[in-house]
Design a protein around this motif. Structure first.
Motif, PDB file in Angstrom:
ATOM      1  N   LEU A   1       1.116  -1.108  -3.607  1.00  0.00           N
ATOM      2  CA  LEU A   1       0.964  -2.528  -3.294  1.00  0.00           C
ATOM      3  C   LEU A   1      -0.484  -2.984  -3.468  1.00  0.00           C
ATOM      4  O   LEU A   1      -0.735  -4.102  -3.924  1.00  0.00           O
ATOM      5  CB  LEU A   1       1.438  -2.812  -1.868  1.00  0.00           C
ATOM      6  CG  LEU A   1       2.950  -2.821  -1.625  1.00  0.00           C
ATOM      7  CD1 LEU A   1       3.248  -3.086  -0.156  1.00  0.00           C
ATOM      8  CD2 LEU A   1       3.638  -3.857  -2.512  1.00  0.00           C
ATOM      9  N   ARG A   2      -1.439  -2.126  -3.092  1.00  0.00           N
ATOM     10  CA  ARG A   2      -2.847  -2.473  -3.302  1.00  0.00           C
ATOM     11  C   ARG A   2      -3.160  -2.563  -4.799  1.00  0.00           C
ATOM     12  O   ARG A   2      -3.922  -3.440  -5.232  1.00  0.00           O
ATOM     13  CB  ARG A   2      -3.745  -1.445  -2.621  1.00  0.00           C
ATOM     14  CG  ARG A   2      -3.748  -1.555  -1.103  1.00  0.00           C
ATOM     15  CD  ARG A   2      -4.884  -0.758  -0.481  1.00  0.00           C
ATOM     16  NE  ARG A   2      -4.711   0.681  -0.669  1.00  0.00           N
ATOM     17  CZ  ARG A   2      -4.003   1.460   0.137  1.00  0.00           C
ATOM     18  NH1 ARG A   2      -3.378   0.942   1.179  1.00  0.00           N
ATOM     19  NH2 ARG A   2      -3.925   2.758  -0.093  1.00  0.00           N
ATOM     20  N   GLY A   3      -2.564  -1.664  -5.568  1.00  0.00           N
ATOM     21  CA  GLY A   3      -2.719  -1.761  -7.022  1.00  0.00           C
ATOM     22  C   GLY A   3      -2.117  -3.039  -7.558  1.00  0.00           C
ATOM     23  O   GLY A   3      -2.677  -3.682  -8.452  1.00  0.00           O
ATOM     24  N   LEU A   4      -0.969  -3.444  -6.985  1.00  0.00           N
ATOM     25  CA  LEU A   4      -0.328  -4.698  -7.388  1.00  0.00           C
ATOM     26  C   LEU A   4      -1.224  -5.893  -7.070  1.00  0.00           C
ATOM     27  O   LEU A   4      -1.334  -6.830  -7.872  1.00  0.00           O
ATOM     28  CB  LEU A   4       1.013  -4.836  -6.673  1.00  0.00           C
ATOM     29  CG  LEU A   4       1.789  -6.128  -6.914  1.00  0.00           C
ATOM     30  CD1 LEU A   4       2.189  -6.261  -8.384  1.00  0.00           C
ATOM     31  CD2 LEU A   4       3.028  -6.184  -6.014  1.00  0.00           C
ATOM     32  N   GLN A   5      -1.882  -5.861  -5.930  1.00  0.00           N
ATOM     33  CA  GLN A   5      -2.786  -6.952  -5.561  1.00  0.00           C
ATOM     34  C   GLN A   5      -3.924  -7.080  -6.564  1.00  0.00           C
ATOM     35  O   GLN A   5      -4.291  -8.196  -6.958  1.00  0.00           O
ATOM     36  CB  GLN A   5      -3.345  -6.709  -4.154  1.00  0.00           C
ATOM     37  CG  GLN A   5      -2.321  -6.835  -3.050  1.00  0.00           C
ATOM     38  CD  GLN A   5      -2.871  -6.450  -1.690  1.00  0.00           C
ATOM     39  OE1 GLN A   5      -3.984  -5.934  -1.570  1.00  0.00           O
ATOM     40  NE2 GLN A   5      -2.094  -6.671  -0.645  1.00  0.00           N
ATOM     41  N   TRP A   6      -4.479  -5.952  -6.998  1.00  0.00           N
ATOM     42  CA  TRP A   6      -5.553  -5.996  -7.985  1.00  0.00           C
ATOM     43  C   TRP A   6      -5.040  -6.487  -9.332  1.00  0.00           C
ATOM     44  O   TRP A   6      -5.756  -7.181 -10.059  1.00  0.00           O
ATOM     45  CB  TRP A   6      -6.203  -4.625  -8.115  1.00  0.00           C
ATOM     46  CG  TRP A   6      -7.138  -4.301  -7.002  1.00  0.00           C
ATOM     47  CD1 TRP A   6      -6.968  -3.353  -6.035  1.00  0.00           C
ATOM     48  CD2 TRP A   6      -8.384  -4.937  -6.721  1.00  0.00           C
ATOM     49  NE1 TRP A   6      -8.037  -3.355  -5.166  1.00  0.00           N
ATOM     50  CE2 TRP A   6      -8.923  -4.317  -5.561  1.00  0.00           C
ATOM     51  CE3 TRP A   6      -9.100  -5.963  -7.319  1.00  0.00           C
ATOM     52  CZ2 TRP A   6     -10.145  -4.696  -5.017  1.00  0.00           C
ATOM     53  CZ3 TRP A   6     -10.325  -6.346  -6.764  1.00  0.00           C
ATOM     54  CH2 TRP A   6     -10.835  -5.722  -5.640  1.00  0.00           C
ATOM     55  N   THR A   7      -3.801  -6.122  -9.677  1.00  0.00           N
ATOM     56  CA  THR A   7      -3.210  -6.612 -10.922  1.00  0.00           C
ATOM     57  C   THR A   7      -3.079  -8.125 -10.895  1.00  0.00           C
ATOM     58  O   THR A   7      -3.426  -8.820 -11.865  1.00  0.00           O
ATOM     59  CB  THR A   7      -1.825  -5.969 -11.143  1.00  0.00           C
ATOM     60  OG1 THR A   7      -1.998  -4.580 -11.448  1.00  0.00           O
ATOM     61  CG2 THR A   7      -1.079  -6.631 -12.293  1.00  0.00           C
TER      62      THR A   7
ATOM     63  N   PHE B   1     -10.616   1.381 -13.476  1.00  0.00           N
ATOM     64  CA  PHE B   1     -10.159   0.354 -12.539  1.00  0.00           C
ATOM     65  C   PHE B   1      -8.723   0.673 -12.116  1.00  0.00           C
ATOM     66  O   PHE B   1      -7.858   0.924 -12.946  1.00  0.00           O
ATOM     67  CB  PHE B   1     -10.229  -1.033 -13.191  1.00  0.00           C
ATOM     68  CG  PHE B   1      -9.823  -2.146 -12.282  1.00  0.00           C
ATOM     69  CD1 PHE B   1     -10.634  -2.523 -11.223  1.00  0.00           C
ATOM     70  CD2 PHE B   1      -8.633  -2.826 -12.478  1.00  0.00           C
ATOM     71  CE1 PHE B   1     -10.273  -3.558 -10.386  1.00  0.00           C
ATOM     72  CE2 PHE B   1      -8.263  -3.865 -11.637  1.00  0.00           C
ATOM     73  CZ  PHE B   1      -9.086  -4.230 -10.596  1.00  0.00           C
ATOM     74  N   ILE B   2      -8.467   0.662 -10.823  1.00  0.00           N
ATOM     75  CA  ILE B   2      -7.151   1.046 -10.307  1.00  0.00           C
ATOM     76  C   ILE B   2      -6.307  -0.202 -10.070  1.00  0.00           C
ATOM     77  O   ILE B   2      -6.443  -0.879  -9.048  1.00  0.00           O
ATOM     78  CB  ILE B   2      -7.284   1.869  -9.009  1.00  0.00           C
ATOM     79  CG1 ILE B   2      -8.117   3.117  -9.266  1.00  0.00           C
ATOM     80  CG2 ILE B   2      -5.901   2.263  -8.490  1.00  0.00           C
ATOM     81  CD1 ILE B   2      -8.349   3.960  -8.029  1.00  0.00           C
ATOM     82  N   GLU B   3      -5.485  -0.538 -11.057  1.00  0.00           N
ATOM     83  CA  GLU B   3      -4.492  -1.594 -10.893  1.00  0.00           C
ATOM     84  C   GLU B   3      -3.121  -0.925 -10.710  1.00  0.00           C
ATOM     85  O   GLU B   3      -3.052   0.262 -10.403  1.00  0.00           O
ATOM     86  CB  GLU B   3      -4.527  -2.565 -12.083  1.00  0.00           C
ATOM     87  CG  GLU B   3      -4.775  -1.931 -13.431  1.00  0.00           C
ATOM     88  CD  GLU B   3      -3.684  -0.980 -13.845  1.00  0.00           C
ATOM     89  OE1 GLU B   3      -2.529  -1.429 -13.928  1.00  0.00           O
ATOM     90  OE2 GLU B   3      -3.964   0.209 -14.064  1.00  0.00           O
ATOM     91  N   LEU B   4      -2.045  -1.665 -10.911  1.00  0.00           N
ATOM     92  CA  LEU B   4      -0.721  -1.162 -10.565  1.00  0.00           C
ATOM     93  C   LEU B   4      -0.326   0.072 -11.372  1.00  0.00           C
ATOM     94  O   LEU B   4       0.134   1.068 -10.806  1.00  0.00           O
ATOM     95  CB  LEU B   4       0.315  -2.273 -10.752  1.00  0.00           C
ATOM     96  CG  LEU B   4       1.774  -1.897 -10.463  1.00  0.00           C
ATOM     97  CD1 LEU B   4       1.912  -1.339  -9.053  1.00  0.00           C
ATOM     98  CD2 LEU B   4       2.677  -3.108 -10.664  1.00  0.00           C
ATOM     99  N   ALA B   5      -0.493   0.035 -12.676  1.00  0.00           N
ATOM    100  CA  ALA B   5      -0.079   1.162 -13.506  1.00  0.00           C
ATOM    101  C   ALA B   5      -0.898   2.413 -13.194  1.00  0.00           C
ATOM    102  O   ALA B   5      -0.366   3.529 -13.120  1.00  0.00           O
ATOM    103  CB  ALA B   5      -0.202   0.803 -14.983  1.00  0.00           C
ATOM    104  N   ARG B   6      -2.207   2.234 -13.020  1.00  0.00           N
ATOM    105  CA  ARG B   6      -3.067   3.369 -12.696  1.00  0.00           C
ATOM    106  C   ARG B   6      -2.738   3.919 -11.307  1.00  0.00           C
ATOM    107  O   ARG B   6      -2.730   5.137 -11.093  1.00  0.00           O
ATOM    108  CB  ARG B   6      -4.528   2.937 -12.770  1.00  0.00           C
ATOM    109  CG  ARG B   6      -5.530   4.006 -12.370  1.00  0.00           C
ATOM    110  CD  ARG B   6      -5.419   5.242 -13.218  1.00  0.00           C
ATOM    111  NE  ARG B   6      -6.405   6.240 -12.816  1.00  0.00           N
ATOM    112  CZ  ARG B   6      -6.313   7.533 -13.095  1.00  0.00           C
ATOM    113  NH1 ARG B   6      -5.265   7.994 -13.772  1.00  0.00           N
ATOM    114  NH2 ARG B   6      -7.253   8.370 -12.697  1.00  0.00           N
TER     115      ARG B   6
END
Length: 218
Positions: free
Chosen positions: A14-20, A166-171
């Motif tokens: 979810l945190r990755g989703l927020q960054w995405t 950078f840590i987004e959703l996929a990463r």
């Protein structure tokens, strides 16, 4: 004991989703602003300016986005300008978006019937008034389906931000998968999150395109 996919791992996704979402919003808003300037310059009627903007569009449409992100983050660092990962990818995506959106809106501006522009000129309206009051409102409506389609591609394209760490959703999904050894489950959840983001936009874009096609037939 091998960790399993649970609430902590889901929270990390979810945190990755927020960054995405944040990266998409920054890149899209910045790309829209710069893209409008590119579209106006591309249609200003001055050959030298149009030629420069054509080269600008060609460079960013003709080279991989991955390469552009690499150049912004690592290339600028070689000159002594070390950027934060989020700032670097935001700049890279914004510049790339400006080229694509600028070309989309250039086509929309040129799709507005020329007779309306000529009539506005006959009435003595200045260039800024013609664009603001007559051309751009129609061009935005024409370009809306393609703009929404690009937004969907931008959301999915943010996965390339992992090139600079950078840590987004996929990463985030990759990290959780490596920790839990449950790639099918983890990436199934990641795919569902992307679907929840993208499908409503795709549906909206299809509806808008259908409405425009129906209006043009009347």
């Amino acid at each position: 004991m091998t960790p399993h996919f649970g609430l902590p791992e889901f929270g990390f996704l979810l945190r990755g989703l927020q960054w995405t979402v944040l990266l998409t919003l920054v890149a899209f808003v910045g790309g829209c602003t710069a893209g409008l300037a590119v579209a106006l310059l591309r249609t200003c009627g001055h050959r030298s300016v149009e030629w420069i903007t054509r080269i600008y569009i060609g460079i960013f449409q003709g080279t991989p986005l991955l390469l552009q992100l690499f150049v912004v983050y690592y290339g600028l660092a070689l000159t002594g300008l070390k950027l934060d990962a989020f700032v670097a990818v935001a700049i890279g995506f914004t510049v790339n978006a400006s080229a694509f959106l600028g070309e989309i809106w250039r086509g929309a501006i040129q799709a507005v019937p020329r007779g309306q522009t000529e009539a506005a000129m006959a009435l003595g309206l200045h260039y800024s008034s013609r664009m603001r009051d007559i051309v751009l409102p129609q061009a935005i409506r024409i370009s809306l389906p393609a703009t929404i389609g690009y937004l969907v591609q931008l959301i999915k394209g943010t996965s390339l931000a992992a090139i600079v760490g950078f840590i987004e959703l996929a990463r985030a999904g990759q990290i959780v998968s490596n920790q839990t050894f449950q790639p099918l489950l983890v990436f199934g959840v990641v795919g569902a999150m992307y679907f929840i983001l993208c499908w409503p936009l795709s549906w909206w874009g299809s509806r808008m395109e259908a409405r425009l096609a129906l209006a043009s037939q009347r």
